[in-house]
Design an enzyme around this catalytic site. Structure first.
Site, mmCIF file in Angstrom:
data_model
loop_
_atom_site.group_PDB
_atom_site.id
_atom_site.type_symbol
_atom_site.label_atom_id
_atom_site.label_comp_id
_atom_site.label_asym_id
_atom_site.label_seq_id
_atom_site.Cartn_x
_atom_site.Cartn_y
_atom_site.Cartn_z
ATOM 1 N N SER A 1 5.585 -6.973 3.054
ATOM 2 C CA SER A 1 6.226 -7.291 4.328
ATOM 3 C C SER A 1 7.016 -8.603 4.218
ATOM 4 O O SER A 1 6.736 -9.434 3.353
ATOM 5 C CB SER A 1 5.150 -7.414 5.418
ATOM 6 N N LYS B 1 -1.624 -7.130 -9.188
ATOM 7 C CA LYS B 1 -2.540 -7.255 -8.045
ATOM 8 C C LYS B 1 -2.087 -6.199 -7.050
ATOM 9 O O LYS B 1 -1.197 -6.414 -6.241
ATOM 10 C CB LYS B 1 -2.421 -8.662 -7.451
ATOM 11 N N GLU C 1 -4.970 -3.727 -1.752
ATOM 12 C CA GLU C 1 -6.415 -3.496 -1.698
ATOM 13 C C GLU C 1 -6.756 -2.216 -0.928
ATOM 14 O O GLU C 1 -7.893 -1.771 -0.930
ATOM 15 C CB GLU C 1 -7.130 -4.717 -1.093
ATOM 16 N N ARG C 2 -5.748 -1.603 -0.278
ATOM 17 C CA ARG C 2 -6.040 -0.394 0.491
ATOM 18 C C ARG C 2 -6.117 0.867 -0.375
ATOM 19 O O ARG C 2 -6.849 1.800 -0.061
ATOM 20 C CB ARG C 2 -4.960 -0.166 1.551
ATOM 21 N N CYS D 1 9.497 1.882 2.999
ATOM 22 C CA CYS D 1 10.407 0.769 3.258
ATOM 23 C C CYS D 1 11.829 1.293 3.448
ATOM 24 O O CYS D 1 12.678 0.586 3.969
ATOM 25 C CB CYS D 1 10.377 -0.219 2.111
ATOM 26 N N PHE E 1 0.812 -1.224 0.000
ATOM 27 C CA PHE E 1 0.000 0.000 0.000
ATOM 28 C C PHE E 1 0.843 1.272 0.000
ATOM 29 O O PHE E 1 0.372 2.332 -0.367
ATOM 30 C CB PHE E 1 -0.928 0.005 1.237
HETATM 31 P P1 NAD Z 1 1.725 -6.672 2.968
HETATM 32 O O1 NAD Z 1 2.789 -7.689 2.976
HETATM 33 O O2 NAD Z 1 0.660 -6.723 3.994
HETATM 34 O O3 NAD Z 1 0.962 -6.700 1.549
HETATM 35 C C1 NAD Z 1 1.659 -6.676 0.337
HETATM 36 C C2 NAD Z 1 0.816 -7.388 -0.715
HETATM 37 O O4 NAD Z 1 0.639 -8.748 -0.321
HETATM 38 C C3 NAD Z 1 -0.577 -6.797 -0.896
HETATM 39 O O5 NAD Z 1 -0.890 -6.773 -2.264
HETATM 40 C C4 NAD Z 1 -1.463 -7.759 -0.133
HETATM 41 O O6 NAD Z 1 -2.769 -7.857 -0.693
HETATM 42 C C5 NAD Z 1 -0.743 -9.085 -0.270
HETATM 43 N N1 NAD Z 1 -0.953 -9.963 0.894
HETATM 44 C C6 NAD Z 1 -1.184 -9.582 2.172
HETATM 45 N N2 NAD Z 1 -1.320 -10.675 2.972
HETATM 46 C C7 NAD Z 1 -1.154 -11.754 2.170
HETATM 47 C C8 NAD Z 1 -1.168 -13.166 2.403
HETATM 48 N N3 NAD Z 1 -1.372 -13.677 3.618
HETATM 49 N N4 NAD Z 1 -0.947 -13.990 1.360
HETATM 50 C C9 NAD Z 1 -0.739 -13.508 0.124
HETATM 51 N N5 NAD Z 1 -0.713 -12.164 -0.154
HETATM 52 C C10 NAD Z 1 -0.921 -11.304 0.855
HETATM 53 O O7 NAD Z 1 2.449 -5.239 2.975
HETATM 54 P P2 NAD Z 1 1.803 -3.796 3.102
HETATM 55 O O8 NAD Z 1 1.316 -3.590 4.493
HETATM 56 O O9 NAD Z 1 0.877 -3.531 1.984
HETATM 57 O O10 NAD Z 1 3.096 -2.886 2.837
HETATM 58 C C11 NAD Z 1 4.024 -2.561 3.834
HETATM 59 C C12 NAD Z 1 5.199 -3.501 3.846
HETATM 60 O O11 NAD Z 1 5.838 -3.511 2.578
HETATM 61 C C13 NAD Z 1 6.285 -3.096 4.832
HETATM 62 O O12 NAD Z 1 6.781 -4.246 5.456
HETATM 63 C C14 NAD Z 1 7.348 -2.456 3.955
HETATM 64 O O13 NAD Z 1 8.650 -2.461 4.487
HETATM 65 C C15 NAD Z 1 7.250 -3.298 2.747
HETATM 66 N N6 NAD Z 1 7.800 -2.628 1.565
HETATM 67 C C16 NAD Z 1 9.023 -3.058 1.126
HETATM 68 C C17 NAD Z 1 9.606 -2.433 0.040
HETATM 69 C C18 NAD Z 1 10.943 -2.866 -0.464
HETATM 70 O O14 NAD Z 1 11.319 -2.381 -1.500
HETATM 71 N N7 NAD Z 1 11.648 -3.744 0.204
HETATM 72 C C19 NAD Z 1 8.942 -1.381 -0.596
HETATM 73 C C20 NAD Z 1 7.692 -0.990 -0.122
HETATM 74 C C21 NAD Z 1 7.136 -1.633 0.975
#
Ligand code: NAD
Length: 502
Positions: A232, A179, A182-183, A287, A155
């Site tokens: 994450s 994909k 969703e937020r 991130c 998000f």
């Molecule tokens: P998230 O992991 O909750 O979600 C990321 C994606 O995964 C979304 O599209 C979500 O729908 C999907 N998802 C969530 N739960 C899932 C599951 N159980 N199974 C399969 N798919 C699932 O992350 P977020 O809260 O949207 O974003 C924040 C996180 O992203 C932080 O940890 C941040 O550090 C990380 N991030 C990392 C980078 C990088 O370049 N390393 C860049 C941006 C964000």
């Protein structure tokens, strides 16, 4: 607002058409400044994901064979359209994410950098040629696209992170299924419109909205060749393992705990400004946010004072107000999570220098606000240090030397970004060489590489071999093929020996 009064409904985008799909499972999209539901989106089931993959599969042969120059022309038109719509895009990001509009504008600019780079696709699709590797035999290599590629995105950068993936994937001749989070999915819908206006054929770029069900459908789909994931660490690890098991190429970027080391010789004002910007910009939901400062030697006291003074002057408010420095976090769960970490920090004995839990924004009482929070005297076992909080919380750890600071960073499971502030070239050189982190800043707090380098962390911040965008991006979305050809008037004759070069 009651969710039943919501009138805006976000669609899937499949094969060049917007599909509302109101009948299945849905999720709410919030306005983080007010804490109200502003729209709803469909959550795709396996059949909808399959529909998108099939659309991408049908579009692939023609797009792959579209001449490089013609593909580059679409990219150039797309670039101009993104540029022309920059304000609209930034406002859309801000309205669903909560970050201030100017910060969202920065996200658009960084996305444009990657699109600029993708425009140079004819250069990166070049192969190598060796004439005469053996008698009348030439060998050459080409890079070819993979097929249908999918992106699953977080998000916190709803525009820039998807662009990191699809700009390069599409430039290299693949078709794509996104994909998004969703937020805050609406900005991706506007990007789909811009792709179509730029002349991208239907089916080359598709969007399905959804949660784990949609992600799993992509991970297990036999026609998806590659998966790019950013989010994450636990989900990144799951995506990496599952996609690898199903035989796909995969890069999965995870979470972070980024440290900024302040050496005793650093310019204190510059270090304090950098820490405040990098810790509290986008309410800490980057991130590459700095969430841990490491003060070396006797710099801790003056540094804490300098940061506290600056933090007290920050204006917290809605992202749409040009006077706001820091907006809300993305949702109520995120706010409650951040607050519970601050509670845990206090319980564990850290010194709470500034407490964001009491933050109230007049007129926005329902908003998901947490004020900037500063802890000092933090130790490595406290959860405010061990965990990625992903909110406006900066923790300070004290170290006696650069060695101690380096050991602390290198023992941390994450390795996304880090920085050092110093006036010593020797300290900076030592730090950049020995730190076990993928992106390093020297007197630069958020060292996100420009579009013609690649972005990626180490350790639990990235699963996979190649970083994202830049040259690594071109390599990820293409595979090599080496051709050995013989053109000769004379027959080479029978020879049962293994071919030797003479
Ligand atoms: P998230 O992991 O909750 O979600 C990321 C994606 O995964 C979304 O599209 C979500 O729908 C999907 N998802 C969530 N739960 C899932 C599951 N159980 N199974 C399969 N798919 C699932 O992350 P977020 O809260 O949207 O974003 C924040 C996180 O992203 C932080 O940890 C941040 O550090 C990380 N991030 C990392 C980078 C990088 O370049 N390393 C860049 C941006 C964000």
């Amino acid at each position: 607002m009651e969710t039943s009064t919501v009138t805006r409904f976000v669609s899937h985008f499949i094969g060049g058409e917007f599909l509302e799909a109101r009948n299945g499972r849905t999720a709410d999209i919030y306005d983080p400044a007010h804490g109200t539901v502003q729209a709803r989106l469909p959550l795709a089931d396996e059949a909808t994901v399959d529909q998108a993959v099939q659309a991408a599969l049908r579009a692939y042969p023609a797009w792959q064979q579209t001449p490089l120059g013609a593909r580059a022309e679409v990219l150039f038109s797309f670039r101009e359209l993104v540029r022309a719509n920059a304000t609209r895009l930034a406002e859309l990001v801000s309205s669903e994410h909560g970050k201030v509009v100017s910060d969202a504008g920065g996200e658009v600019t960084r996305a444009l950098e990657v699109i600029d780079f993708a425009c140079s696709l004819p250069h990166f699709m070049k192969g190598e040629y060796s004439e005469g590797v053996s008698r009348s035999i030439d060998t050459f290599s080409v890079r070819q696209p993979l097929g249908v590629c999918a992106g699953i995105t977080p998000f916190n950068f709803p525009l820039m992170v998807p662009v990191w993936m699809y700009a390069i994937a599409i430039a290299t001749g693949n078709t794509f299924v996104l994909k998004p989070s969703e937020r805050d999915p609406s900005v991706s819908m506007l990007m789909a419109e811009l792709w179509s206006k730029a002349g991208l054929p239907d089916g080359v770029f598709n969007i399905v909205h959804g949660d784990k069900i949609a992600v799993d459908a992509l991970l297990h789909h036999p026609d998806v060749a590659a998966i790019s994931f950013v989010g994450s660490t636990p989900i990144a690890r799951y995506v990496y393992e599952t996609a690898a098991k199903t035989g796909k190429r995969v890069q999965a970027l995870g979470g972070a705990k980024n440290h900024l080391v302040v050496m005793p010789d650093a310019d204190l004002d510059a270090a304090a400004d950098a820490l405040v910007s990098a810790a509290f910009g986008s309410a800490g939901q980057r991130c590459m946010a700095i969430s841990a400062s490491v003060s070396v030697g006797d710099v801790a006291e003056p540094l804490m004072d300098a940061i506290a003074q600056r933090v007290k002057a920050l204006r917290v408010g809605p992202g749409s107000d040009a006077k706001t420095d820091m907006g809300p976090v993305v949702c109520a769960t995120a706010r409650d999570r951040v607050v519970s970490y601050i509670d845990a920090g206090v319980t564990s004995g850290a010194a709470l220098v500034i407490d964001g839990r009491t933050c109230r924004v007049p007129g926005y009482e329902g908003g998901f606000f947490v004020g900037p929070t500063l802890f000092d005297q933090v130790t490595p076992k406290m959860s405010i240090y061990t965990d990625e909080i992903f909110g406006p919380v900066l923790v300070n750890l004290r170290a006696q030397s650069l060695d101690e600071a380096l050991a602390l960073i290198n023992a941390n499971p994450y390795g996304n970004g880090t920085a050092i502030f110093t006036r010593s070239g020797a300290a900076a050189r030592r730090f950049q060489r020995d730190v076990q982190v993928g992106m390093v800043g020297v007197n630069v707090p958020i060292p996100v590489p420009v579009g013609f380098y690649s972005f990626g962390g180490w350790k639990a911040s990235l699963f996979g071999d190649l970083h994202i965008y830049g040259e690594d991006g071109f390599r990820f979305y293409t595979r090599g093929k080496v051709i050995t050809s013989r053109w000769d008037e004379q027959n080479a004759g029978i020879n049962l020996g293994f071919p030797v070069h003479k």
